[in-house]
Design an enzyme around this catalytic site. Sequence first.
Site, PDB file in Angstrom:
ATOM      1  N   ASP A  14     -18.240 -23.634 -12.317  1.00 28.33           N
ATOM      2  CA  ASP A  14     -16.839 -23.810 -11.952  1.00 28.33           C
ATOM      3  C   ASP A  14     -16.069 -24.088 -13.235  1.00 28.33           C
ATOM      4  OD1 ASP A  14     -14.323 -24.772 -11.119  1.00 28.33           O
ATOM      5  OD2 ASP A  14     -15.168 -25.396  -9.202  1.00 28.33           O
TER       6      ASP A  14
ATOM      7  N   HIS B 131     -15.866 -12.568   9.904  1.00 28.81           N
ATOM      8  CA  HIS B 131     -14.935 -13.582   9.375  1.00 28.81           C
ATOM      9  C   HIS B 131     -14.736 -14.720  10.392  1.00 28.81           C
ATOM     10  CE1 HIS B 131     -11.403 -14.139   6.336  1.00 28.81           C
ATOM     11  NE2 HIS B 131     -11.845 -15.299   6.763  1.00 28.81           N
ATOM     12  N   ILE B 132     -15.853 -15.356  10.750  1.00 32.23           N
ATOM     13  CA  ILE B 132     -15.798 -16.407  11.770  1.00 32.23           C
ATOM     14  C   ILE B 132     -16.099 -17.787  11.199  1.00 32.23           C
ATOM     15  CG2 ILE B 132     -16.351 -14.944  13.761  1.00 32.23           C
ATOM     16  CD1 ILE B 132     -19.311 -16.018  13.444  1.00 32.23           C
TER      17      ILE B 132
ATOM     18  N   GLU C 209     -11.047  -5.552   6.146  1.00 35.73           N
ATOM     19  CA  GLU C 209     -11.221  -6.205   7.446  1.00 35.73           C
ATOM     20  C   GLU C 209     -10.176  -5.709   8.426  1.00 35.73           C
ATOM     21  OE1 GLU C 209     -11.494 -10.456   7.050  1.00 35.73           O
ATOM     22  OE2 GLU C 209     -13.080 -10.329   5.577  1.00 35.73           O
TER      23      GLU C 209
ATOM     24  N   ASP D 175     -19.731 -13.051   5.575  1.00 33.03           N
ATOM     25  CA  ASP D 175     -18.800 -13.308   6.687  1.00 33.03           C
ATOM     26  C   ASP D 175     -17.487 -12.570   6.466  1.00 33.03           C
ATOM     27  OD1 ASP D 175     -17.922 -14.719   9.079  1.00 33.03           O
ATOM     28  OD2 ASP D 175     -16.633 -15.881   7.745  1.00 33.03           O
TER      29      ASP D 175
ATOM     30  N   ALA E 208     -14.424 -20.082   9.944  1.00 27.59           N
ATOM     31  CA  ALA E 208     -13.511 -21.152  10.369  1.00 27.59           C
ATOM     32  C   ALA E 208     -13.331 -21.193  11.880  1.00 27.59           C
ATOM     33  CB  ALA E 208     -12.154 -20.955   9.699  1.00 27.59           C
TER      34      ALA E 208
HETATM   35  C1  MLT Z   1      -9.314 -19.476   5.586  1.00 30.87           C
HETATM   36  O1  MLT Z   1      -8.844 -18.949   4.577  1.00 30.87           O
HETATM   37  O2  MLT Z   1      -8.891 -20.545   6.024  1.00 30.87           O
HETATM   38  C2  MLT Z   1     -10.414 -18.818   6.359  1.00 30.87           C
HETATM   39  O3  MLT Z   1     -10.921 -17.713   5.686  1.00 30.87           O
HETATM   40  C3  MLT Z   1     -10.011 -18.477   7.735  1.00 30.87           C
HETATM   41  C4  MLT Z   1      -8.760 -17.683   7.746  1.00 30.87           C
HETATM   42  O4  MLT Z   1      -8.472 -16.965   6.809  1.00 30.87           O
HETATM   43  O5  MLT Z   1      -7.997 -17.807   8.697  1.00 30.87           O
END
Ligand code: MLT
Length: 322
Positions: free
Chosen positions: A171, A281-282, A263, A258, A284
């Site tokens: 980082d 993309h799940i 997309e 994910d 969250a």
């Molecule tokens: C985020 O950026 O918070 C997650 O990837 C979920 C989203 O994009 O809604």
Amino acid sequence: MPDILITENMGGRWLDELKAKYSVVVEPTLWKTPNKIKAALPSCRALIVRNQTKVNADLLSAADKLEVIGRAGAGLDNIELPAATAKGITVVSTPDQNSISVAELTLAMMLSLARKVGPANQHTHGGGWDRPKFMGIELYGKNFGVIGLGRIGLLTALRARALGMNILAFDTYISPDAVAVSETHAKLMDLNSLLAQSDFVSCHMPLTPDTRNFFNYERFSKMKPTAYFFNLARGEVVDENGLLQALKENKIAGAGLDVREQEPPTSTPFAGMENVILTPHIAAMTKEAQERVIAAVCQDVAAVLGGGAAKNFVNFPKPKRP
Ligand code: MLT
């Protein structure tokens, strides 16, 4: 005409509170037709989006009354922030609300690939009972390389550490005496050393011009042939062709994705690969994270529309409209 336009899927009690005070239109698929958003925008005081609506300068040229853009999520790559700022529109996001869920899905993918859960499940559902075929590996004692030790990287590393993994971190923004480093007992190192030493590599970087296609064939080739790669951040951070080539040439052992370059994806290059876990993309998408995300964004939008200050603002807490 609505006061608040919501262009992606959203619901729940916090939204109901906004609906009690303002005229709110929720159109879950409106993100697919930017011209319709643009046509609806002139009357709106607030626009709430997730990650699929492209809030760019062209769209915002129609935002005559817009005071606040609410991003229900953490990533800001779909919001053209300078354009919103130039128009004096407050932008708010929900940076902390879904980090735990993303960290948990990362661990789920790591465990799942290490223990071949997906193929073993399919095999057994099909009536099979071939135990040697599903010999796995433990996470215990392995090196977990975290690229980006921010909020999500930290929570993921803490969970990996609880499983007995050694934390390696790359980082460029973090100092060696940062809390995230001491809490995870991470060894900070340069990227090539991390790639060469890690058994599991997880990407937790935002999408920026510098991170687009950051993971390419050359970088995958620097990993151990037994190592696994995970991306639950943004699809464009990975060059999918490079990843595919690295997988086909056994430069790495497998991957968990994910997020995708496009997309929804327009092609399925990884289809049928048992060593690749794909999810839509799940990361969250848990009840708890969504409750927190929607609460935070609705509270900030309500604050701004009520003349107050937003808590999770990205540019300024109150609009600077003439
Ligand atoms: C985020 O950026 O918070 C997650 O990837 C979920 C989203 O994009 O809604």
